[in-house]
Design a protein around this motif. Structure first.
Motif, short mmCIF file in Angstrom:
data_model
loop_
_atom_site.label_atom_id
_atom_site.label_comp_id
_atom_site.label_asym_id
_atom_site.label_seq_id
_atom_site.Cartn_x
_atom_site.Cartn_y
_atom_site.Cartn_z
N ASN A 164 59.89 75.08 13.44
CA ASN A 164 58.44 75.01 13.26
C ASN A 164 57.79 76.23 13.90
O ASN A 164 58.29 76.76 14.90
CB ASN A 164 57.89 73.72 13.86
N LEU A 165 56.68 76.65 13.34
CA LEU A 165 56.03 77.88 13.81
C LEU A 165 55.12 77.61 15.00
O LEU A 165 54.55 76.53 15.15
CB LEU A 165 55.23 78.51 12.68
N ARG A 166 54.98 78.64 15.81
CA ARG A 166 54.10 78.56 16.97
C ARG A 166 53.39 79.91 17.12
O ARG A 166 53.98 80.96 16.93
CB ARG A 166 54.89 78.23 18.23
N ILE A 167 52.11 79.86 17.45
CA ILE A 167 51.34 81.07 17.76
C ILE A 167 51.14 81.12 19.26
O ILE A 167 50.73 80.12 19.88
CB ILE A 167 49.99 81.07 17.02
N SER A 168 51.44 82.24 19.87
CA SER A 168 51.28 82.39 21.31
C SER A 168 50.30 83.52 21.61
O SER A 168 50.11 84.44 20.81
CB SER A 168 52.62 82.68 21.99
#
Length: 237
Positions: A164-168
């Motif tokens: 799953n994608l994550r923005i940091s």
């Protein structure tokens, strides 16, 4: 929402040498200006060099990776500066690391950003935050966050085993990281708590979709990674 058109003239009166000084036209507050402020808050630096009592050089520098951020700096950020100020940018590479520097010189330019709430000098020492004129306008705030994520943010898998994608977003400036988190909350996102005093994440699927649909990326580095991740997930599924 506009500084006076003769702002550049009045600020330059004392040290002006006449026709050699380019007249500075202050742009209106706008979404492109808010995005450029986000870029400066991320990987930008405003400074002036002082030699005794004389100030020798005013400049705006935006730093990026010499390959991954090349198009972002040379095309997108360059176009923002050209659109807003009609100033030309120059570029400088590093012989010791993979870095490229976009540089714009201009006394009026640095003073103008100071008027907008971006102080010259070390951003961490200044504990620089997001200017109030951006915080109180949703459109400006989204644009500023886009500039911040395009420079000091990333999109990636949560882990090797979790695709799953994550923005940091990462910042070592206490006020800035707190205000970025609060801004996401204000816009209806669900950011993580601040991790190790420097980083926050957007992890929920609805937050990722909400970000892509309402804020988005203008840095090819992130867009290319997003495309690669999306294609990979489509193949796996």
């Amino acid at each position: 929402n506009k500084l006076s058109n003769d702002w550049g003239r009045s600020k330059g009166g004392l040290n002006s040498s006449g026709s050699r000084i380019k007249i500075f036209r202050a742009p209106e507050l706008s979404i492109p200006l808010a995005e450029l402020c986000g870029t400066i808050l991320g990987d930008g630096h405003l400074e002036y060099y002082q030699d005794g009592k004389k100030i020798r050089c005013y400049s705006l520098t935006v730093t990026g990776h010499s390959i991954e951020d090349l198009n972002y700096l040379k095309i997108h950020v360059n176009n923002l500066i050209k659109q807003l100020f009609d100033y030309s940018c120059r570029y400088k590479g590093s012989s010791t690391k993979q870095a490229i520097y976009l540089i714009v010189n201009g006394k009026r330019l640095v003073e103008f950003f100071g008027e907008l709430g971006l102080k010259p000098g070390n951003k961490k020492t200044n504990n620089q935050g997001i200017p109030n004129w951006i915080l109180c306008n949703e459109g400006y705030l989204k644009a500023c966050l886009r500039g911040l994520i395009d420079t000091d943010g990333s999109i990636h898998y949560i882990s090797k085993n979790n695709k799953n994608l994550r923005i940091s977003f990462t910042s070592y400036i206490p006020k800035l990281i707190e205000e970025v988190r609060n801004s996401f909350l204000k816009l209806g996102f669900h950011p993580s708590k601040i991790i190790r005093e420097k980083q926050i994440f957007l992890t929920r699927k609805q937050d990722i979709n909400h970000y892509l649909n309402t804020i988005g990326f203008n840095n090819d580095k992130h867009l290319n990674r997003l495309k690669k991740f999306t294609q990979h997930r489509a193949l796996v599924e």
